[in-house]
Motif scaffolding. Structure first.
Motif, mmCIF file in Angstrom:
data_model
loop_
_atom_site.group_PDB
_atom_site.id
_atom_site.type_symbol
_atom_site.label_atom_id
_atom_site.label_comp_id
_atom_site.label_asym_id
_atom_site.label_seq_id
_atom_site.Cartn_x
_atom_site.Cartn_y
_atom_site.Cartn_z
ATOM 1 N N VAL A 452 0.840 -1.201 0.000
ATOM 2 C CA VAL A 452 0.000 0.000 0.000
ATOM 3 C C VAL A 452 0.873 1.248 0.000
ATOM 4 C CG1 VAL A 452 -1.722 1.329 1.280
ATOM 5 C CG2 VAL A 452 -1.934 -1.167 1.120
ATOM 6 N N ASP A 453 1.864 1.261 0.863
ATOM 7 C CA ASP A 453 2.793 2.389 0.966
ATOM 8 C C ASP A 453 3.470 2.652 -0.377
ATOM 9 O OD1 ASP A 453 4.776 4.245 1.754
ATOM 10 O OD2 ASP A 453 6.121 2.622 2.384
ATOM 11 N N ALA A 454 4.031 1.609 -0.984
ATOM 12 C CA ALA A 454 4.765 1.783 -2.243
ATOM 13 C C ALA A 454 3.847 2.260 -3.361
ATOM 14 C CB ALA A 454 5.431 0.461 -2.628
ATOM 15 N N THR A 455 2.629 1.751 -3.407
ATOM 16 C CA THR A 455 1.703 2.129 -4.475
ATOM 17 C C THR A 455 1.245 3.574 -4.320
ATOM 18 O OG1 THR A 455 0.934 -0.171 -4.577
ATOM 19 C CG2 THR A 455 -0.429 1.498 -5.641
ATOM 20 N N VAL A 456 0.914 3.970 -3.103
ATOM 21 C CA VAL A 456 0.499 5.354 -2.868
ATOM 22 C C VAL A 456 1.625 6.313 -3.225
ATOM 23 C CG1 VAL A 456 -0.125 7.033 -1.083
ATOM 24 C CG2 VAL A 456 -1.255 4.808 -1.152
ATOM 25 N N ARG A 457 2.837 5.989 -2.836
ATOM 26 C CA ARG A 457 3.981 6.852 -3.160
ATOM 27 C C ARG A 457 4.154 6.974 -4.682
ATOM 28 N NH1 ARG A 457 7.672 7.766 1.161
ATOM 29 N NH2 ARG A 457 7.187 6.525 3.019
ATOM 30 N N SER A 458 3.976 5.866 -5.391
ATOM 31 C CA SER A 458 4.225 5.896 -6.833
ATOM 32 C C SER A 458 3.213 6.753 -7.578
ATOM 33 C CB SER A 458 4.224 4.467 -7.404
ATOM 34 O OG SER A 458 2.926 3.902 -7.341
ATOM 35 N N ILE A 459 1.957 6.807 -7.093
ATOM 36 C CA ILE A 459 0.943 7.594 -7.793
ATOM 37 C C ILE A 459 0.910 9.040 -7.299
ATOM 38 C CG2 ILE A 459 -1.026 7.141 -6.259
ATOM 39 C CD1 ILE A 459 -1.128 7.173 -10.117
ATOM 40 N N MET A 460 1.365 9.292 -6.070
ATOM 41 C CA MET A 460 1.296 10.641 -5.511
ATOM 42 C C MET A 460 2.608 11.411 -5.619
ATOM 43 S SD MET A 460 -1.836 10.914 -4.727
ATOM 44 C CE MET A 460 -1.828 12.472 -3.834
ATOM 45 N N ASP A 461 3.682 10.737 -5.969
ATOM 46 C CA ASP A 461 4.973 11.408 -6.113
ATOM 47 C C ASP A 461 4.933 12.298 -7.354
ATOM 48 O OD1 ASP A 461 7.554 12.261 -6.353
ATOM 49 O OD2 ASP A 461 8.453 10.266 -6.430
ATOM 50 N N MET A 462 4.953 13.594 -7.154
ATOM 51 C CA MET A 462 4.804 14.527 -8.262
ATOM 52 C C MET A 462 5.960 14.470 -9.254
ATOM 53 S SD MET A 462 1.859 15.642 -7.552
ATOM 54 C CE MET A 462 1.679 16.914 -8.791
ATOM 55 N N GLU A 463 7.087 13.892 -8.828
ATOM 56 C CA GLU A 463 8.249 13.797 -9.721
ATOM 57 C C GLU A 463 8.278 12.485 -10.497
ATOM 58 O OE1 GLU A 463 10.046 16.467 -10.118
ATOM 59 O OE2 GLU A 463 8.756 17.394 -8.615
ATOM 60 N N SER A 464 7.326 11.588 -10.202
ATOM 61 C CA SER A 464 7.337 10.269 -10.819
ATOM 62 C C SER A 464 6.975 10.347 -12.299
ATOM 63 C CB SER A 464 6.347 9.348 -10.096
ATOM 64 O OG SER A 464 6.067 8.204 -10.847
ATOM 65 N N GLU A 465 7.806 9.727 -13.131
ATOM 66 C CA GLU A 465 7.518 9.693 -14.570
ATOM 67 C C GLU A 465 6.239 8.902 -14.830
ATOM 68 O OE1 GLU A 465 9.504 8.172 -18.782
ATOM 69 O OE2 GLU A 465 10.713 8.213 -16.946
ATOM 70 N N GLY A 466 6.052 7.817 -14.044
ATOM 71 C CA GLY A 466 4.841 7.028 -14.210
ATOM 72 C C GLY A 466 3.596 7.837 -13.918
ATOM 73 N N ARG A 467 3.645 8.677 -12.870
ATOM 74 C CA ARG A 467 2.484 9.520 -12.556
ATOM 75 C C ARG A 467 2.216 10.496 -13.686
ATOM 76 N NH1 ARG A 467 -0.963 11.768 -8.976
ATOM 77 N NH2 ARG A 467 -1.316 14.007 -9.212
ATOM 78 N N ARG A 468 3.259 11.114 -14.225
ATOM 79 C CA ARG A 468 3.065 12.085 -15.297
ATOM 80 C C ARG A 468 2.410 11.440 -16.511
ATOM 81 N NH1 ARG A 468 8.257 13.795 -13.792
ATOM 82 N NH2 ARG A 468 9.173 12.728 -15.595
ATOM 83 N N THR A 469 2.861 10.216 -16.841
ATOM 84 C CA THR A 469 2.299 9.520 -17.998
ATOM 85 C C THR A 469 0.816 9.223 -17.796
ATOM 86 O OG1 THR A 469 4.437 8.506 -18.495
ATOM 87 C CG2 THR A 469 2.485 7.456 -19.431
ATOM 88 N N VAL A 470 0.480 8.706 -16.609
ATOM 89 C CA VAL A 470 -0.917 8.378 -16.318
ATOM 90 C C VAL A 470 -1.759 9.646 -16.281
ATOM 91 C CG1 VAL A 470 -2.472 7.458 -14.555
ATOM 92 C CG2 VAL A 470 -0.380 6.226 -15.126
#
Length: 503
Positions: A452-470
């Motif tokens: 849960v921790d890792a998934t929340v961080r990956s979608i909420m991290d504003m610097e994440s390339e994956g978040r930007r793509t999604v």
């Protein structure tokens, strides 16, 4: 309390039958578009009794009325429906004055109790019991141009055929699921064994992304059950519909719609016409006072909150609630969590706030500056998803919630729990590319706090390339959703085609 509810239901039923007698053939305001016929045609709707099926069909009723059609919704006797169902019907009848609602007479008492059987089997028994009353009602009307029944109410298609009315199905989930469901009867007959034995082995259907066998709906995994036979019987009869109206839109599921239209999903049968007429989303009632979660969101930074809600029916286990809480706290991110206790606990506790006792000791105090836990039975989900402070939506992947996220441009964290939600997860992540899945989470397993921790961080991290793509993809799909019902849009055109074939 029960007698009071029945008295209220009976009063409303008298009102609704009066609406039927006095206004079903009256003339509402017509749209100015030349694409919609000015001839007033009559459509009869047969909704499913779950709120997730009822709501989009009632939104479809609204579309029909605004496009100049006369609409009657046929429902069971009020004494046979849940309070939430009756409440929703009354709410739509108040919102849509020209909507006619007709309640069927109660069927004869069944000699055998169905209480112990699967809810899907009980639902089919209920649909079958409505057939005589539906037949009589259709015959009593001067004209019916189309009957549109819930996706699982295939017995209504037989009634429609008997009385000479074109029978359609309203498919309240997505076109990808429709493609799979149309193919499951032949797929299962060729499999030669139980699909549950395949585990996570990949299975393929023309037009649809490959997925693990474990992600198919539970009802078809074990061939030795009454449920298996009932599900495949219903799915096998869907293709008998004159047409299928899908709560989706071309820009979201265009490739699978092409596969359905080209006959790749039903190579051995005549293909019913399929119309994408979504997104059909309930905006909710306008409240005099804002829900308490909205002022809390007002005070949070932009795109900083992960919204966690598993729909109106799904709940987590006691163990999973603990892991969820630990993972959220560990992530350090802001959250708005709609917490519902498992049914057994909720029934024993009696009070909604009792669910807070399921959280780890001290959790609320330690996260007071970061999170809000809501135990109310309802929250204004669309308003929350539209709010500037909401940055991601952790969802069970129910189709209504999926469309609400799509229409608001909100990236999703996929946490499926039951039914077709595991299939939806595949489409959201791999086909639509508007979400991510919870790391390491599989059917029947526990999602750990670390996941849960890792998934929340990956979608909420504003610097994440994956978040930007999604996020970029979600915003693009949002624009397509808004365009679908504009004049000349894909859903507007599909609805126009549906109307024209009734002429």
């Amino acid at each position: 309390m029960g007698n009071n509810m029945n008295n209220v239901a009976n009063r409303h039923n008298v009102k609704l039958d009066l609406i039927l007698r006095t206004s079903v053939f009256s003339s509402p305001t017509l749209t100015t578009s030349a694409q919609i016929s000015s001839v007033r045609m009559v459509v009869v709707l047969i909704p499913g009794q779950s709120i997730s099926h009822l709501t989009p069909m009632m939104e479809f009723a609204d579309v029909c009325l605004r496009r100049g059609l006369a609409v009657t919704v046929v429902v069971p006797d009020p004494t046979l429906t849940a309070p939430a169902f009756r409440s929703a019907i009354y709410r739509y009848a108040s919102r849509l004055p020209s909507l006619a609602v007709h309640s069927l007479p109660p069927p004869p008492a069944h000699p055998h109790s169905l209480g112990a059987v699967h809810p899907f089997i009980r639902m089919q028994a209920a649909f079958r019991s409505q057939a005589p009353g539906l037949r009589d009602f259709l015959r009593s009307l001067p004209a019916v141009h189309a009957l549109v029944a819930d996706m699982f109410a295939v017995d209504a298609l037989d009634v429609a055929a008997e009385v000479g009315v074109p029978g359609h199905l309203f498919y309240c989930t997505g076109a990808n699921n429709l493609a799979v469901f149309l193919q499951l009867p032949s797929f299962c007959s060729r499999s030669g064994g139980d699909l549950k034995d395949l585990g996570d082995a990949p299975v393929s259907f023309p037009g649809v992304r490959t997925m693990p066998a474990s992600h198919l709906v539970d009802g078809v995994l074990d061939s030795g059950t009454e449920l298996y036979a009932a599900v495949l019987d219903v799915l096998g009869r869907m293709s008998a519909a004159r047409g299928i109206l899908v709560n989706s839109f071309e820009a979201l599921e265009g490739s699978v719609m092409a596969a359905i239209r080209e006959g790749r999903c039903l190579p051995e049968h005549a293909n019913p016409s399929v119309y994408c007429v979504g997104p059909l989303i309930a905006e909710g009632e306008k409240e005099e006072e804002r829900h308490p979660c909205l002022p809390w969101l007002d005070a949070q930074p932009e795109r900083s909150v992960v919204f966690i809600c598993f729909g109106s029916r799904c709940t987590l286990s006691l163990e999973q609630i603990t892991e969820m809480a630990k993972g959220l706290e560990k992530s350090g991110h802001r959250f708005l969590w709609v917490l519902r206790a498992p049914p057994a606990f909720a029934a024993a506790a009696g009070e909604p706030d009792a669910a807070l006792s399921l959280l780890p000791e001290g959790f609320l105090a330690r996260t007071a500056d970061k999170g809000l836990v809501v135990t109310a039975s309802w929250v204004p989900q669309v308003d929350v998803l539209r709010h500037a402070s909401t940055g991601a939506f952790l969802t069970h992947c129910g189709w209504n919630s999926t469309l609400e996220a799509v229409a608001t441009g909100m990236p999703m964290v996929c946490w499926p729990l039951e039914a077709e939600q595991w299939m939806n997860k595949v489409y959201i992540v791999e086909e639509m590319k508007v979400g991510i899945e919870v790391r390491g989470y599989k059917p029947g397993e526990l999602a750990t706090a670390d996941n849960v921790d890792a998934t929340v961080r990956s979608i909420m991290d504003m610097e994440s390339e994956g978040r930007r793509t999604v996020m970029e993809r979600a915003l693009a799909v949002k624009e397509s959703a808004a365009a679908a019902w504009k004049e000349g849009g894909s859903s507007f055109a599909a609805f126009t085609e549906f109307v024209k074939q009734m002429e």
